[in-house]
Design a protein around this motif. Structure first.
Motif, mmCIF file in Angstrom:
data_model
loop_
_atom_site.group_PDB
_atom_site.id
_atom_site.type_symbol
_atom_site.label_atom_id
_atom_site.label_comp_id
_atom_site.label_asym_id
_atom_site.label_seq_id
_atom_site.Cartn_x
_atom_site.Cartn_y
_atom_site.Cartn_z
ATOM 1 N N PRO A 304 -24.435 16.414 25.217
ATOM 2 C CA PRO A 304 -25.432 17.129 24.389
ATOM 3 C C PRO A 304 -25.280 16.855 22.899
ATOM 4 O O PRO A 304 -26.282 16.757 22.176
ATOM 5 N N ASN A 305 -24.052 16.740 22.417
ATOM 6 C CA ASN A 305 -23.833 16.498 20.986
ATOM 7 C C ASN A 305 -24.246 15.081 20.591
ATOM 8 O O ASN A 305 -24.901 14.885 19.556
ATOM 9 N N LEU A 306 -23.882 14.093 21.407
ATOM 10 C CA LEU A 306 -24.276 12.722 21.101
ATOM 11 C C LEU A 306 -25.779 12.550 21.217
ATOM 12 O O LEU A 306 -26.389 11.820 20.423
ATOM 13 N N ASP A 307 -26.384 13.213 22.198
ATOM 14 C CA ASP A 307 -27.844 13.137 22.325
ATOM 15 C C ASP A 307 -28.517 13.687 21.079
ATOM 16 O O ASP A 307 -29.510 13.129 20.588
ATOM 17 N N GLN A 312 -30.952 12.345 15.444
ATOM 18 C CA GLN A 312 -30.896 12.591 13.999
ATOM 19 C C GLN A 312 -30.459 11.370 13.197
ATOM 20 O O GLN A 312 -30.450 11.409 11.966
ATOM 21 N N GLY A 313 -30.050 10.307 13.905
ATOM 22 C CA GLY A 313 -29.529 9.146 13.199
ATOM 23 C C GLY A 313 -30.200 7.849 13.614
ATOM 24 O O GLY A 313 -31.260 7.839 14.246
ATOM 25 N N LEU A 314 -29.560 6.762 13.253
ATOM 26 C CA LEU A 314 -30.017 5.423 13.625
ATOM 27 C C LEU A 314 -29.387 5.080 14.974
ATOM 28 O O LEU A 314 -28.166 4.974 15.091
ATOM 29 N N PHE A 315 -30.224 4.922 15.984
ATOM 30 C CA PHE A 315 -29.728 4.719 17.348
ATOM 31 C C PHE A 315 -30.028 3.288 17.810
ATOM 32 O O PHE A 315 -31.165 2.821 17.707
ATOM 33 N N PHE A 316 -28.994 2.603 18.309
ATOM 34 C CA PHE A 316 -29.135 1.237 18.839
ATOM 35 C C PHE A 316 -29.198 1.323 20.362
ATOM 36 O O PHE A 316 -28.236 1.762 21.000
ATOM 37 N N TYR A 520 -24.921 7.937 11.867
ATOM 38 C CA TYR A 520 -25.364 9.272 11.446
ATOM 39 C C TYR A 520 -24.913 9.549 10.015
ATOM 40 O O TYR A 520 -23.714 9.505 9.709
ATOM 41 N N ALA A 521 -25.867 9.790 9.148
ATOM 42 C CA ALA A 521 -25.558 10.110 7.754
ATOM 43 C C ALA A 521 -26.788 10.772 7.140
ATOM 44 O O ALA A 521 -27.630 10.106 6.528
ATOM 45 N N PRO A 522 -26.925 12.104 7.332
ATOM 46 C CA PRO A 522 -28.107 12.799 6.806
ATOM 47 C C PRO A 522 -28.218 12.617 5.299
ATOM 48 O O PRO A 522 -27.255 12.768 4.559
ATOM 49 N N GLY A 523 -29.394 12.256 4.866
ATOM 50 C CA GLY A 523 -29.612 12.014 3.446
ATOM 51 C C GLY A 523 -29.373 10.579 3.046
ATOM 52 O O GLY A 523 -29.734 10.171 1.939
ATOM 53 N N ILE A 524 -28.756 9.790 3.935
ATOM 54 C CA ILE A 524 -28.473 8.380 3.636
ATOM 55 C C ILE A 524 -29.217 7.469 4.605
ATOM 56 O O ILE A 524 -29.888 6.523 4.201
ATOM 57 N N ILE A 525 -29.101 7.767 5.898
ATOM 58 C CA ILE A 525 -29.714 6.950 6.940
ATOM 59 C C ILE A 525 -30.854 7.721 7.585
ATOM 60 O O ILE A 525 -30.666 8.833 8.080
ATOM 61 N N LYS A 526 -32.032 7.144 7.603
ATOM 62 C CA LYS A 526 -33.187 7.795 8.207
ATOM 63 C C LYS A 526 -33.123 7.680 9.727
ATOM 64 O O LYS A 526 -32.757 6.636 10.253
#
Length: 640
Positions: A304-307, A312-316, A520-526
Motif C-alpha cells: 500500500p505504501n509503495l502504491d 505521487q512520484g515518477l514511476f518506471f 519520489y520528491a514532492p516539490g522537485i519531481i512531478k
C-alpha cells in the motif's frame, strides 16, 4: 570377467551406482511433480527428462565413486575379508546413503527457492556458510529432516546388507586391482575432459532442461565455470567493430566523446544550467518483483505504501533488472555496466576504483555512502563499495541494542536499518554538504521474519508477509523523514535489486526481470509514469540527469530522458546467458558461441523463436564484448 567383478568386492560399486540412480530418480520425480504445471504436455519431453537424467546421474557417479574405488584398491585381501571388517564397509555405505539423501533434500529446498538445479548461486553459498546455514536453520525444520534422513539411511542399509555380501573366493591381487582401478579412474578423467552438462538443454522448456540435470554434477560445472572469458566462450566481432557500434549506441544529444581512441567510450555529458545539489537517497529493495505492486496488476494489496508513492512520484513501469542476484543489481546501480558472464564485478578480484555513481557524486562535492542492515563482508559488499567511492555503514554501526527490534541471520529488520539511515542523514545534514546514500534492505528474504504487530500477516509465513513488512518499513521511513530539515531537499529513489524469482519456461523469462522504480520528491519531481524501455544500468546516468550534473562519463547506461526511444534497450542475464532486449526482439548469447533470437509480445512478454536480426545481434555482441574488454584491460576506471 564382468561376472567375476560383480561377485567380488567390486559388488560394492554396483550397489552404490544403483543407489545413486535410485535416489536421483526419486529426486527427479519429486521435482517433476512439484513443477508439473510448468511442463509441456509432450511425451518426448518426459522421455528426455528421464533418459538424459539417467545419463547425467551416470556422469556424476563417476566422481562420487572415486573414494570407494580407492578404498577397494588399497585394502588388502587379508583385511578386507575379515568378518569384522565388513562393518567398515557397511559404515561407508551408510555415509554414502546419508550424503545422497541429504543432497536430495537440499536439492528440493534449492528448487523450492530458485526453481533450478544447483548453479552458481549454490557455489557462492559455499563462501558464506554462516549466513546460509543460519538462513536454512531459520527457514526449515532442520532437526526433523536430519532425523528422517538418518532413519532412511539405516533402513536402506538394513534391507541391502545381503546384496553387499560378495563371494570371498573371487579375490583380486593388488596388481589386478591396480589395473581395475586405473580403468575406473579413467572414467571421471574422461568425463572432466570431454563431458558436458549441455545435453540437458534438450528442450526449450527450462523446467524440463533443469529436471534432466543432476544437482551434484551441475554444481561441479558451475564451480568450474563461475567466471567465463567472453572471447573464449561467446560469439564475438573485431575490436574495431564492437567499439564503433557501442560508441554509436551510447551517443546522446548532450554528449561529446573526449577521445578518438578505438577502445574509449569516455564522453562529456553536459546539462545546461547549474547543478541541483539535492540529496539523493537510493533504497535498493531486496527481491521486489514488479508483480507485487498494484500498478502491475497485483490484487493482494501487500504494497500500500509503495502504491501510494508510485502515484505521487515518477514511476518506471518498463524497467528490467540485469540479473537474478543482489550483487548483479548492485553492480548495475553503482557502475552502470552490462552484466558480463560469470560472477558480478562486486565479487571479482581487481574490482577497485571502477567508474561509479558514488565516485562521480563524490567528485561533485557529495558525501557518498552505502548503508546495509547486515554485515557487509557478505557478498564482498564492504570491499567493493569501500573501494569505489562509498563510505560503508553496516550492521556493526548499530551499537545500541535499543535500536534493534528484530534481526535474523541476514541482518536487522528493515525498520531498524532505516533508523540507522535516518541518523546518518541527520549527521550528513549537519556537515552542510549534499549527500548520496544507497540503502540496501534485507527483510524480503527467506526466512521471511520480522517484528510482530507491524502488519496483518504473521512473521515467518511467507514472502507476501515479508514484502508487506518491507513496504511498511519504507512507508514509516518516508513519513518519519517528512519532519527532517533535509527532507524537502531530498530525492528518494526506490528500486528493486532483482525479482523474487527468475524461473520460467524459457532460459530468460523477460517478465520475471521486470522491476519497479519510484522517484519520489514532492516539490522537485512531478508525478508521472515513464513507460519507455529502461535497463537497470540506465539508473545512475538518469539520476545524474535529474540532478543536472554535468560530468565525464564511462557509463554504458544513459539518461533515458535524453535518449531517443529507438536507442533504448535492456540487458537481462544469468551467469551464462546474456540477453539483449530491444523493441520486440530478444537476442540471447550463450557459451559455445550460441546465438538465439525471439520475438517478444510487448504485453505478455511471451517469446517466439525467430531468425536473428543481424543489426540487433551485432549490437548485443558489441555491448557485452566491449564491456568485458574494458574490465579485462582495466579501462573502466575512475580518473579524477
Amino acid at each position: 570377467m564382468l561376472k567375476k567383478l560383480l561377485a567380488s568386492r567390486y559388488r560394492l560399486l554396483a550397489f552404490l551406482y544403483l543407489l545413486i540412480i535410485g535416489v536421483s530418480f526419486a529426486t527427479r520425480v519429486a521435482l517433476l511433480i512439484a513443477s508439473f504445471r510448468q511442463l509441456d504436455p509432450n511425451p518426448f519431453q518426459f522421455l528426455g527428462i528421464f533418459l538424459i537424467g539417467w545419463f547425467s546421474d551416470t556422469l556424476m557417479s563417476t566422481f562420487f565413486l572415486i573414494p570407494f574405488v580407492l578404498y577397494l584398491w588399497l585394502i588388502p585381501n587379508r583385511l578386507y575379508y575379515k568378518k569384522w571388517f565388513r562393518f567398515i564397509t557397511y559404515g561407508l555405505c551408510f555415509v554414502a546413503t546419508t550424503l545422497l539423501l541429504f543432497n536430495a533434500v537440499s536439492e528440493w529446498l534449492f528448487w523450492d527457492e530458485f526453481s533450478t538445479r544447483y548453479n552458481f548461486i549454490a557455489v557462492d553459498y559455499l563462501i558464506y556458510t554462516t549466513e546460509v546455514i543460519g538462513n536454512i536453520w531459520q527457514s526449515y525444520p532442520i532437526v526433523p529432516l536430519l532425523i528422517g534422513i538418518l532413519v532412511c539411511s539405516i533402513l536402506v542399509l538394513v534391507f541391502s546388507k545381503k546384496r553387499l555380501k560378495n563371494d570371498e573366493t573371487q579375490r583380486f591381487r593388488f596388481g589386478q586391482r591396480s589395473l581395475i582401478t586405473l580403468a575406473l579412474l579413467l572414467l571421471p578423467v574422461l568425463v572432466f575432459l570431454l563431458g558436458s552438462n549441455g545435453a540437458k538443454k534438450f528442450s526449450n522448456n527450462q523446467y524440463a532442461s533443469e529436471l534432466s540435470g543432476n544437482g551434484i554434477y551441475d554444481f561441479g560445472s558451475a564451480f568450474i565455470h563461475n567466471e567465463l572469458d567472453y572471447d573464449q566462450f561467446y560469439a564475438k566481432a573485431s575490436t574495431h567493430d564492437i567499439f564503433t557500434a557501442v560508441r554509436k549506441a551510447v551517443t546522446s544529444n548532450n554528449s561529446t566523446f573526449l577521445s578518438d581512441s578505438l577502445t574509449s567510450i569516455t564522453r562529456k555529458i553536459d546539462y545546461p544550467g547549474a547543478q541541483h545539489n539535492y540529496n539523493l537517497v537510493m533504497i535498493s529493495v531486496e527481491s521486489l518483483s514488479g508483480d507485487f505492486l498494484s500498478r502491475f496488476g497485483n490484487t493482494e494489496h501487500i504494497t500500500p505504501n509503495l502504491d501510494s508513492l508510485a502515484n505521487q512520484g515518477l514511476f518506471f513501469d518498463h524497467l528490467f533488472a540485469t540479473g537474478t542476484r543482489t550483487v548483479r543489481g548492485l553492480e548495475a546501480l553503482s557502475i552502470s555496466l552490462p552484466p558480463t558472464p560469470g560472477q558480478s564485478v562486486v565479487k571479482r578480484p581487481k574490482n577497485e576504483n571502477k567508474f561509479s555513481l558514488g565516485s562521480v557524486l563524490q567528485s561533485k562535492g557529495y558525501t557518498t555512502q552505502y548503508i546495509y542492515g547486515g554485515y557487509g563482508y557478505f557478498d564482498n559488499m564492504n570491499y567493493f563499495f569501500g573501494n569505489n567511492g562509498y563510505q560503508v555503514i553496516d550492521r556493526s554501526a548499530i551499537t545500541d541494542k535499543k535500536d534493534i527490534h528484530y534481526e535474523n541471520i541476514w541482518g536487522v529488520a528493515d525498520e531498524d536499518l532505516f533508523t540507522l539511515a535516518g541518523k546518518t542523514f541527520d549527521a550528513n545534514y549537519k556537515l552542510g554538504k549534499p549527500f548520496f546514500s544507497q540503502v540496501m534492505t534485507t527483510s524480503n528474504h527467506r526466512p521471511f521474519t520480522y517484528p510482530d504487530g507491524r502488519i496483518d500477516i504473521p512473521s515467518h509465513t511467507g514472502r507476501q508477509g515479508a514484502v508487506k513488512y518491507t513496504d511498511y518499513a519504507i512507508g514509516k521511513f518516508i513519513n518519519d523523514s517528512r519532519s527532517k530539515p533535509w527532507f524537502k531537499y531530498t530525492i528518494f529513489v526506490i528500486v528493486a535489486d532483482h525479482c523474487a524469482s527468475s524461473a520460467g519456461k524459457t532460459e530468460l523469462p523477460i517478465k520475471n526481470y521486470r522491476i519497479p522504480m519510484i522517484v519520489y520528491a514532492p516539490g522537485i519531481i512531478k508525478p508521472q509514469t515513464f513507460s519507455g524501455l529502461t535497463s537497470q544500468i540506465d539508473i545512475p546516468p538518469t539520476l545524474l540527469g535529474l540532478l543536472n550534473v554535468s560530468y565525464t562519463s564511462k557509463f554504458f547506461g544513459f539518461d533515458v530522458f535524453h535518449t531517443p526511444a529507438s536507442q533504448r534497450r535492456a540487458f537481462i542475464s544469468t551467469y551464462q546467458n546474456l540477453g539483449y532486449l530491444k523493441g520486440d526482439q530478444l537476442v540471447i548469447l550463450s557459451p559455445q558461441q550460441k546465438i538465439e533470437a525471439f520475438k517478444v509480445d510487448t504485453n505478455s512478454f511471451a517469446t517466439t523463436p525467430i531468425k536473428s536480426s543481424p543489426l540487433i545481434t551485432n549490437e548485443a555482441i558489441s555491448y557485452y564484448q566491449s564491456a568485458s574488454y574494458l574490465l579485462r584491460h582495466q579501462l573502466y576506471q575512475f580518473v579524477k
